[in-house]
Design a protein around this motif. Structure first.
Motif, PDB file in Angstrom:
ATOM      1  N   TRP A  54      60.792 115.527  67.275  1.00  0.00           N
ATOM      2  CA  TRP A  54      60.670 115.608  65.826  1.00  0.00           C
ATOM      3  C   TRP A  54      59.491 116.493  65.441  1.00  0.00           C
ATOM      4  O   TRP A  54      59.576 117.321  64.529  1.00  0.00           O
ATOM      5  N   ARG A 101      60.414 120.103  65.909  1.00  0.00           N
ATOM      6  CA  ARG A 101      61.311 120.558  64.829  1.00  0.00           C
ATOM      7  C   ARG A 101      60.529 120.761  63.522  1.00  0.00           C
ATOM      8  O   ARG A 101      60.719 121.759  62.824  1.00  0.00           O
ATOM      9  N   TYR A 102      59.662 119.815  63.198  1.00  0.00           N
ATOM     10  CA  TYR A 102      58.853 119.913  61.982  1.00  0.00           C
ATOM     11  C   TYR A 102      57.977 121.155  62.042  1.00  0.00           C
ATOM     12  O   TYR A 102      57.844 121.898  61.068  1.00  0.00           O
ATOM     13  N   ARG A 103      57.380 121.383  63.188  1.00  0.00           N
ATOM     14  CA  ARG A 103      56.511 122.543  63.374  1.00  0.00           C
ATOM     15  C   ARG A 103      57.271 123.847  63.136  1.00  0.00           C
ATOM     16  O   ARG A 103      56.773 124.756  62.467  1.00  0.00           O
ATOM     17  N   GLU A 114      60.393 124.280  61.556  1.00  0.00           N
ATOM     18  CA  GLU A 114      61.106 124.391  60.285  1.00  0.00           C
ATOM     19  C   GLU A 114      60.199 124.305  59.064  1.00  0.00           C
ATOM     20  O   GLU A 114      60.382 125.045  58.102  1.00  0.00           O
ATOM     21  N   GLN A 115      59.251 123.391  59.072  1.00  0.00           N
ATOM     22  CA  GLN A 115      58.417 123.169  57.894  1.00  0.00           C
ATOM     23  C   GLN A 115      57.138 123.996  57.899  1.00  0.00           C
ATOM     24  O   GLN A 115      56.719 124.493  56.871  1.00  0.00           O
ATOM     25  N   GLN A 116      56.537 124.095  59.055  1.00  0.00           N
ATOM     26  CA  GLN A 116      55.267 124.809  59.131  1.00  0.00           C
ATOM     27  C   GLN A 116      55.423 126.265  59.559  1.00  0.00           C
ATOM     28  O   GLN A 116      54.485 127.026  59.510  1.00  0.00           O
ATOM     29  N   LYS A 117      56.626 126.613  60.010  1.00  0.00           N
ATOM     30  CA  LYS A 117      56.914 127.984  60.459  1.00  0.00           C
ATOM     31  C   LYS A 117      55.933 128.450  61.537  1.00  0.00           C
ATOM     32  O   LYS A 117      55.466 129.583  61.539  1.00  0.00           O
TER      33      LYS A 117
END
Length: 121
Positions: free
Chosen positions: A101, A104-106, A108-111
């Motif tokens: 997770w 994925r967050y890194r 998708e959200q943080q680019k």
């Protein structure tokens, strides 16, 4: 066993779980120990942002909670190894899911680029 910071009226299993494995350092300690036995100094190298005192305190709590065992070898200088218990091994899917997770967050959200290999199983 140490008292948990748990509201006795909540009866929430998630709250209990987080009181046992939550925080900044315990998940990192457990994740690294799930990969195999480690000596204390190995853990300090794997988790460089944690002080030795904090690692010691967190390892003691994990030991009291039955998630980590500490093996002291009678040699000079003293040699100590830590490893997860069978109970802690049941956390492996949870820890891997947390890692996935976070990756994925890194992305998708943080680019941001992928995490370093030491955090890969």
């Amino acid at each position: 066993m140490r008292p948990k910071r748990l509201n006795p009226k909540s009866d929430c299993a998630v709250e209990l779980t987080l009181s046992v494995i939550g925080g900044v350092w315990k998940p990192l300690i457990l994740f690294n120990l799930l990969m195999g036995k480690k000596r204390f100094m190995e853990l300090t190298r794997l988790i460089p942002s944690a002080t030795q005192r904090m690692l010691t305190l967190q390892l003691r709590e994990l030991e009291e909670d039955g998630l980590v065992t500490r093996h002291v070898f009678p040699v000079v200088p003293p040699r100590v190894e830590y490893e997860v218990t069978d109970l802690a091994r049941t956390l492996a899917p949870v820890m891997l899911s947390l890692r996935d997770w976070g990756e994925r967050y890194r992305l998708e959200q943080q680019k941001l680029p992928p995490l370093e290999p030491h955090c890969q199983a």
